[in-house]
Design a protein around this motif. Structure first.
Motif, PDB file in Angstrom:
ATOM      1  N   THR A 136      -5.285  -4.595   9.528  1.00 49.19           N
ATOM      2  CA  THR A 136      -4.678  -4.560   8.198  1.00 49.19           C
ATOM      3  C   THR A 136      -5.729  -4.760   7.114  1.00 49.19           C
ATOM      4  N   HIS A 139      -7.958  -1.724   6.669  1.00 56.46           N
ATOM      5  CA  HIS A 139      -7.253  -0.663   5.942  1.00 56.46           C
ATOM      6  C   HIS A 139      -7.165  -0.965   4.453  1.00 56.46           C
ATOM      7  N   ASP A 140      -6.817  -2.214   4.123  1.00 54.70           N
ATOM      8  CA  ASP A 140      -6.585  -2.581   2.724  1.00 54.70           C
ATOM      9  C   ASP A 140      -7.880  -2.822   1.951  1.00 54.70           C
ATOM     10  N   PHE A 141      -8.931  -3.245   2.667  1.00 53.63           N
ATOM     11  CA  PHE A 141     -10.190  -3.609   1.996  1.00 53.63           C
ATOM     12  C   PHE A 141     -11.371  -2.959   2.714  1.00 53.63           C
ATOM     13  N   ASP A 191      -7.433  -4.843  -9.926  1.00 56.50           N
ATOM     14  CA  ASP A 191      -6.471  -5.774  -9.322  1.00 56.50           C
ATOM     15  C   ASP A 191      -6.758  -7.214  -9.744  1.00 56.50           C
ATOM     16  N   THR A 216     -12.575  -5.951  -6.881  1.00 54.65           N
ATOM     17  CA  THR A 216     -11.197  -6.420  -6.918  1.00 54.65           C
ATOM     18  C   THR A 216     -11.164  -7.939  -6.985  1.00 54.65           C
TER      19      THR A 216
END
Length: 235
Positions: A136, A139-141, A191, A216
């Motif tokens: 996860t 994928h996100d970072f 973000d 971010t």
């Protein structure tokens, strides 16, 4: 509450490091060696409900700050806080009176209507495997290193999900009325929880504000070298 402290170095200057929400003292694995090279004695705390510090029945900003003050008990040369840790830093400064403070993407702006939620529902984390958590994060970072992912997964395994009750408190507490000590605030460009519209207000209140272009809210996980270049003259 006495907190767990990851302590290193024997320098004559104390640096206190305060991590963000659902993280722990392991977050500072890149910054700590830099501080040691500059002669610091580093004290990286685990906030209540995080890392190896005790769990509690209540998680509020004043309680987090009181724990840090009780644990550190002396005026350090430097306090650095990220996100939740930045708000905790703001509350410890009047008590500990460090020589200077650095705030990493402090949550000093209320979310605008329609903005993405930077603090999503994390209730599924305890049921996820380490491999699922790591996937996860990849994928996100995509900018994060494998070491950053490993550290984050480890911190999630030690985190008390009940601390999520803090989030509203953190976002509504706002910006300090003034900087009591020399203070640097690093704002993420993407973000962020410290929006550009509020940078001038922070400067009027005595904070030096620097933008981390392209980064971010995670900042030092995105690009540690860039973040170090923004704070190096303050260390």
């Amino acid at each position: 509450m006495k907190l767990n402290v990851r302590e290193s170095g024997e320098g004559d200057k104390i640096a206190v490091l305060i991590h963000g929400f659902n993280c722990d003292s392991g977050d500072w694995w890149e910054l700590t060696p830099e501080l040691l090279r500059r002669g610091y004695h580093v004290k990286a705390v685990d906030l209540r409900g995080h890392g190896h510090s005790p769990r509690a029945t209540s998680y509020t900003l004043p309680e987090y700050a009181a724990d840090v003050v009780e644990t550190i008990g002396e005026s350090p040369e430097l306090i650095i806080g990220h996100s939740l840790g930045a708000q905790v830093t703001a509350l410890t400064v009047p008590e500990l009176l460090p020589s200077k403070a650095i705030y990493f993407d402090p949550p000093w702006s209320l979310p605008e209507e329609g903005a993405p939620n930077l603090f999503p529902d994390l209730s599924a984390i305890p049921s996820m495997t380490d491999e699922e958590l790591a996937a996860t994060l990849r994928h996100d970072f995509p900018a994060w290193s494998e070491k950053a992912i490993e550290v984050d997964v480890a911190s999630w395994r030690l985190w008390d999900p009940a601390t999520a009750a803090t989030i509203t408190d953190v976002r509504l507490s706002g910006m300090p009325e003034r900087a009591l000590v020399p203070s640097l605030a690093i704002a993420a460009e993407k973000d962020t929880v410290f929006a550009a519209k509020d940078h001038a207000t922070a400067q009027e209140r005595g904070f030096v504000v620097r933008l981390a272009p392209g980064l971010t809210h995670s900042l030092f996980r995105d690009d540690f070298d860039l973040v170090l270049s923004l704070i190096s003259d303050w260390l």
